[in-house]
Motif scaffolding. Sequence first.
Motif, PDB file in Angstrom:
ATOM      1  N   PRO A  12      -2.145  66.166  20.276  1.00  0.00           N
ATOM      2  CA  PRO A  12      -1.864  65.152  20.998  1.00  0.00           C
ATOM      3  C   PRO A  12      -0.824  65.348  22.027  1.00  0.00           C
ATOM      4  N   ASN A  13       0.196  66.105  21.669  1.00  0.00           N
ATOM      5  CA  ASN A  13       1.189  66.262  22.621  1.00  0.00           C
ATOM      6  C   ASN A  13       1.163  67.450  23.868  1.00  0.00           C
ATOM      7  N   ALA A  14       0.104  67.970  23.846  1.00  0.00           N
ATOM      8  CA  ALA A  14      -0.293  69.115  24.599  1.00  0.00           C
ATOM      9  C   ALA A  14      -0.359  68.513  25.999  1.00  0.00           C
ATOM     10  N   PRO A  15       0.539  69.336  27.057  1.00  0.00           N
ATOM     11  CA  PRO A  15       0.415  68.803  28.467  1.00  0.00           C
ATOM     12  C   PRO A  15      -1.102  68.781  29.147  1.00  0.00           C
ATOM     13  N   ARG A  16      -1.238  67.879  29.849  1.00  0.00           N
ATOM     14  CA  ARG A  16      -2.665  67.651  30.675  1.00  0.00           C
ATOM     15  C   ARG A  16      -2.617  68.643  31.711  1.00  0.00           C
ATOM     16  N   THR A  17      -3.724  69.061  32.204  1.00  0.00           N
ATOM     17  CA  THR A  17      -3.895  69.521  33.589  1.00  0.00           C
ATOM     18  C   THR A  17      -3.453  68.692  34.635  1.00  0.00           C
ATOM     19  N   GLU A  18      -3.192  69.210  35.953  1.00  0.00           N
ATOM     20  CA  GLU A  18      -2.939  68.212  37.143  1.00  0.00           C
ATOM     21  C   GLU A  18      -4.464  67.843  37.287  1.00  0.00           C
ATOM     22  N   LEU A  19      -5.527  68.464  37.235  1.00  0.00           N
ATOM     23  CA  LEU A  19      -6.806  67.869  37.489  1.00  0.00           C
ATOM     24  C   LEU A  19      -7.173  66.752  36.682  1.00  0.00           C
ATOM     25  N   ALA A  20      -6.857  67.115  35.191  1.00  0.00           N
ATOM     26  CA  ALA A  20      -6.979  65.966  34.310  1.00  0.00           C
ATOM     27  C   ALA A  20      -6.221  64.740  34.659  1.00  0.00           C
ATOM     28  N   ASN A  21      -4.932  65.069  35.005  1.00  0.00           N
ATOM     29  CA  ASN A  21      -4.193  63.818  35.347  1.00  0.00           C
ATOM     30  C   ASN A  21      -4.564  63.038  36.733  1.00  0.00           C
ATOM     31  N   ARG A  22      -5.269  63.747  37.514  1.00  0.00           N
ATOM     32  CA  ARG A  22      -5.856  62.998  38.805  1.00  0.00           C
ATOM     33  C   ARG A  22      -7.099  62.272  38.645  1.00  0.00           C
ATOM     34  N   VAL A  23      -7.942  62.905  37.537  1.00  0.00           N
ATOM     35  CA  VAL A  23      -9.115  62.203  37.324  1.00  0.00           C
ATOM     36  C   VAL A  23      -8.800  60.885  36.464  1.00  0.00           C
ATOM     37  N   LYS A  24      -7.839  61.325  35.515  1.00  0.00           N
ATOM     38  CA  LYS A  24      -7.513  59.977  35.083  1.00  0.00           C
ATOM     39  C   LYS A  24      -6.921  58.823  35.966  1.00  0.00           C
ATOM     40  N   LEU A  40     -15.557  62.760  40.009  1.00  0.00           N
ATOM     41  CA  LEU A  40     -14.087  62.551  40.376  1.00  0.00           C
ATOM     42  C   LEU A  40     -13.694  64.083  40.182  1.00  0.00           C
ATOM     43  N   ILE A  41     -14.174  64.956  39.251  1.00  0.00           N
ATOM     44  CA  ILE A  41     -13.649  66.235  39.012  1.00  0.00           C
ATOM     45  C   ILE A  41     -13.890  66.983  40.240  1.00  0.00           C
ATOM     46  N   LYS A  42     -15.165  66.922  40.754  1.00  0.00           N
ATOM     47  CA  LYS A  42     -15.610  67.918  41.848  1.00  0.00           C
ATOM     48  C   LYS A  42     -14.776  67.543  43.122  1.00  0.00           C
ATOM     49  N   MET A  43     -14.446  66.121  43.419  1.00  0.00           N
ATOM     50  CA  MET A  43     -13.606  65.748  44.531  1.00  0.00           C
ATOM     51  C   MET A  43     -12.416  66.291  44.828  1.00  0.00           C
ATOM     52  N   GLN A  44     -11.684  66.922  43.336  1.00  0.00           N
ATOM     53  CA  GLN A  44     -10.685  67.579  43.410  1.00  0.00           C
ATOM     54  C   GLN A  44     -10.619  69.208  43.477  1.00  0.00           C
ATOM     55  N   LEU A  45     -11.814  69.826  43.536  1.00  0.00           N
ATOM     56  CA  LEU A  45     -12.252  71.218  43.347  1.00  0.00           C
ATOM     57  C   LEU A  45     -11.818  71.956  44.745  1.00  0.00           C
ATOM     58  N   THR A  46     -11.827  73.284  44.720  1.00  0.00           N
ATOM     59  CA  THR A  46     -12.064  74.089  45.827  1.00  0.00           C
ATOM     60  C   THR A  46     -13.571  74.187  46.002  1.00  0.00           C
ATOM     61  N   GLU A  47     -14.102  74.829  47.087  1.00  0.00           N
ATOM     62  CA  GLU A  47     -15.245  75.090  47.295  1.00  0.00           C
ATOM     63  C   GLU A  47     -15.965  75.965  46.359  1.00  0.00           C
ATOM     64  N   GLU A  48     -15.265  76.940  45.945  1.00  0.00           N
ATOM     65  CA  GLU A  48     -15.483  78.022  44.871  1.00  0.00           C
ATOM     66  C   GLU A  48     -15.596  77.434  43.666  1.00  0.00           C
ATOM     67  N   SER A  49     -14.938  76.548  43.053  1.00  0.00           N
ATOM     68  CA  SER A  49     -14.988  75.702  41.959  1.00  0.00           C
ATOM     69  C   SER A  49     -16.205  74.813  41.708  1.00  0.00           C
ATOM     70  N   LYS A  50     -16.627  74.364  42.941  1.00  0.00           N
ATOM     71  CA  LYS A  50     -17.607  73.609  43.213  1.00  0.00           C
ATOM     72  C   LYS A  50     -18.923  74.322  42.791  1.00  0.00           C
ATOM     73  N   VAL A  51     -19.094  75.351  43.455  1.00  0.00           N
ATOM     74  CA  VAL A  51     -20.112  76.346  43.199  1.00  0.00           C
ATOM     75  C   VAL A  51     -20.237  76.675  41.817  1.00  0.00           C
ATOM     76  N   GLU A  68     -15.123  69.226  29.985  1.00  0.00           N
ATOM     77  CA  GLU A  68     -14.236  69.717  29.079  1.00  0.00           C
ATOM     78  C   GLU A  68     -13.636  70.994  29.672  1.00  0.00           C
ATOM     79  N   PHE A  69     -14.275  71.887  30.009  1.00  0.00           N
ATOM     80  CA  PHE A  69     -14.072  73.040  30.625  1.00  0.00           C
ATOM     81  C   PHE A  69     -12.980  72.912  32.071  1.00  0.00           C
ATOM     82  N   PHE A  70     -13.570  71.882  32.769  1.00  0.00           N
ATOM     83  CA  PHE A  70     -12.707  71.876  34.122  1.00  0.00           C
ATOM     84  C   PHE A  70     -11.367  70.925  33.635  1.00  0.00           C
ATOM     85  N   LEU A  71     -11.593  69.976  32.836  1.00  0.00           N
ATOM     86  CA  LEU A  71     -10.169  69.238  32.577  1.00  0.00           C
ATOM     87  C   LEU A  71      -9.280  70.026  31.521  1.00  0.00           C
ATOM     88  N   THR A  72      -9.590  71.037  31.019  1.00  0.00           N
ATOM     89  CA  THR A  72      -8.576  71.920  30.326  1.00  0.00           C
ATOM     90  C   THR A  72      -8.366  73.005  30.921  1.00  0.00           C
TER      91      THR A  72
END
Length: 82
Positions: A12-24, A40-51, A68-72
């Motif tokens: 519960p106290n683990a820090p969230r990724t910046e991506l998870a914070n933005r999606v939230k 929402l996740i895809k909007m924040q990713l690079t082209e490489e990560s979108k692929v 789960e993969f992308f949020l963590t």
Amino acid sequence: MFELFTTRGSTPNAPRTELANRVKKHSKGRILPKKDVLTLIKMQLTEESKVKMDQMLERGYKESDVIEFFLTKGKTSEEEHR
């Protein structure tokens, strides 16, 4: 739905990724369908990560596993360009 993915498999106290914070932030705390969370996740990713996301989905990964993969482990485009 978002909280389920951001807390699954973590303490519960683990820090969230910046991506998870933005999606939230963009979801405004609402419960969203998986397709909307993926968008929402895809909007924040690079082209490489979108692929990579598209490849995971094409290979039959469950939407929930991709979320789960992308949020963590995912990074925003700004984080990857630092």
